[in-house]
Design an enzyme around this catalytic site. Structure first.
Site, PDB file in Angstrom:
ATOM      1  N   CYS A   1       0.648  -1.377   0.046  1.00 34.74           N
ATOM      2  CA  CYS A   1      -0.089  -0.076   0.020  1.00 34.74           C
ATOM      3  C   CYS A   1       0.962   1.241  -0.010  1.00 34.74           C
ATOM      4  O   CYS A   1       0.199   2.263  -0.296  1.00 34.74           O
ATOM      5  CB  CYS A   1      -1.086   0.058   0.992  1.00 34.74           C
ATOM      6  SG  CYS A   1      -2.068  -1.312   1.155  1.00 34.74           S
TER       7      CYS A   1
ATOM      8  N   HIS B 124      -2.546   7.196   5.344  1.00 31.69           N
ATOM      9  CA  HIS B 124      -3.257   6.280   4.371  1.00 31.69           C
ATOM     10  C   HIS B 124      -4.651   5.655   5.052  1.00 31.69           C
ATOM     11  O   HIS B 124      -4.525   5.240   6.417  1.00 31.69           O
ATOM     12  CB  HIS B 124      -2.148   5.127   4.479  1.00 31.69           C
ATOM     13  CG  HIS B 124      -2.518   3.517   4.003  1.00 31.69           C
ATOM     14  ND1 HIS B 124      -3.339   3.413   2.841  1.00 31.69           N
ATOM     15  CD2 HIS B 124      -2.378   2.424   4.446  1.00 31.69           C
ATOM     16  CE1 HIS B 124      -3.345   2.284   2.652  1.00 31.69           C
ATOM     17  NE2 HIS B 124      -2.926   1.585   3.526  1.00 31.69           N
TER      18      HIS B 124
END
Length: 459
Positions: free
Chosen positions: A185, A354
């Site tokens: 990610c 995130h």
């Protein structure tokens, strides 16, 4: 007498200068010129990197997947036990993801179509759309692109994703293309880092960075609970980012790259295995998420902060942090006190954390002593779009723009976590007036946000 003294000093200085001039040789002059030339060349090499613009993907409304839809599909598929259906349903209800997040076409079928064909269709649907939007918006011909980088962690087709883009849009034959996979990610910021390094070498260049995760082939169909968690978090999404080192693009660019710090904790076994793709005992492939993931992410974040802090924090905050650390180590009474957490609001106006999950956002907020408003963009992105992996920090910046909160001179800190284990962060400075009325992925519903996200989402 005074006049005579000054005359004497003047004569002495003239003598010294004359003697020094006589001692200079052509070799000295050449060395001085060479030094000036080297300094000039080094300075000119480190060109600024500008973010001209970016485009986030918004899927058509028929692909929206409310929690009730997810639970119904889990039940109808028939491959999961009642216990595992309930486990995933409970996670979905508490994930912080609302009913507007998207799942690609293959995920709406029963049983889910996880074929390579469907995965390619998802990649094309996302990336073809954002590339077309970005290039057409700025009237850029695909042949003007000098560098092309893509990242997609779990799908690595042949031909590559960059080859798919080159074929679709007709890029030049000498375009420098790189496809990254397996980077997790945090790969979106990693791709920016790679583009930055290439732009240092190649002058007057445009770089197109594409960041996404293909959800279609990555649903886990087994019974290992550590692997079932990912089924409830990830949703479709992606972004195209246009970077430049050309001086003329400063006038049209939104942001200027200030700092980029990458942290890799892979030398530690626990960190390395915290997000791990593997085959379970029944032969099903999935990504296992460790129970220690939040602690590992916290350690990675602290390491990353120790590097980026000195680059961005005012000296007052650095001194307070250093003093508290010193006292804790050398003064016994201070050992029971917490080390001072720097006030990063003195370094940044906006934070893009995130959107890996509700717990991830909460943990980062707590570690950095941020308030709910600082994490609003992350929570709203998780609620509307889900965890879109490497592109999530761009949906958050997109949210801030649509809300009209980004002002010229503001500094934005994007923080991403990924397998390995990695924590990557990048700092942008806004160098233009950002118009919130310009169409983006949030424009259709930005007036409805922020919303109160319930602890348990009703379905």
């Amino acid at each position: 007498m005074v006049t005579g003294l000054f005359r004497c000093i003047s004569l002495t200085n003239s003598f010294i200068i004359t003697e020094a001039t006589k001692s200079l040789t052509p070799l000295h002059l050449l060395a001085a010129l060479a030094l000036i030339l080297v300094v000039f060349l080094l300075y000119s090499r480190f060109r600024s990197v500008y973010l001209i613009d970016f485009s986030c993907y918004r899927a058509p409304n028929h692909l929206r997947t409310p929690t009730s839809h997810v639970i119904e599909h889990l039940e109808l598929y028939g491959n999961f036990s009642g216990e595992n259906v309930n486990f995933q349903a409970k996670l979905s209800e508490r994930s912080g993801i609302g009913g507007e997040a998207f799942i690609p076409v293959g995920g709406h079928e029963i049983p889910p179509d996880t074929s390579l064909k469907r995965a390619r269709e998802e990649i094309e649907m996302v990336l073809f759309t954002v590339v077309k939007d970005l290039l057409s918006k700025h009237k850029i011909n695909s042949k003007q692109i000098d560098i092309l980088i893509s990242n997609c962690s779990l799908v690595c087709p042949t031909p590559s994703i960059t080859a798919m883009i080159i074929n679709k849009f007709g890029f030049r034959s000498n375009v420098k293309s790189i496809s990254l996979s397996g980077m997790g990610c945090s790969a979106g910021i990693l791709s920016i880092s790679l583009a930055k390094d290439l732009l240092k070498v190649h002058k007057n260049s445009l770089a197109l960075v594409l960041s996404m995760e293909a959800v279609t082939p990555n649903g886990y169909m087994g019974k290992n609970k550590s692997m079932l968690v990912a089924n409830t978090l990830f949703r479709a999404g992606g972004v195209a980012i246009l970077l430049s080192n050309r001086k003329q693009d400063k006038k049209i660019a939104k942001y200027k790259l200030q700092h980029l710090v990458r942290t890799h904790m892979g030398s530690d076994d626990l960190s390395y295995q915290s997000v791990f793709q593997e085959t379970d005992e029944d032969g099903f492939v999935g990504v296992s998420l460790s129970r220690a993931l939040l602690r590992i992410a916290g350690n990675a974040l602290r390491t990353n902060i120790s590097e980026i802090g000195p680059l961005v924090l005012p000296y007052s905050e650095q001194i307070r942090y250093g003093w508290s650390l010193f006292c804790q180590k050398v003064w016994a009474p201070a050992r029971w006190k917490e080390i001072h957490t720097p006030n990063f609001k003195k370094a940044f106006e906006h934070f893009c954390i995130h959107a890996g999950g509700r717990a991830v956002i909460d943990a980062v907020e707590n570690n950095l002593r941020l308030c709910n408003e600082d994490g609003e963009a992350s929570r709203m992105t998780l609620y509307r779009f889900g965890n879109t992996s490497s592109s999530s920090v761009w949906y958050e910046l997109c949210y801030l723009e649509a809300k009209g909160r980004i002002k010229k001179g503001d500094r934005v800190w994007q923080i991403a976590f990924g397998s390995g284990f990695k924590c990557n962060s990048v700092v942008w400075k806004c160098i233009s007036e950002v118009d919130p009325k310009v169409e983006n992925a949030w424009s259709d519903r930005i007036h409805l946000y922020p919303v109160e996200v319930p602890h348990v989402i009703d379905h």
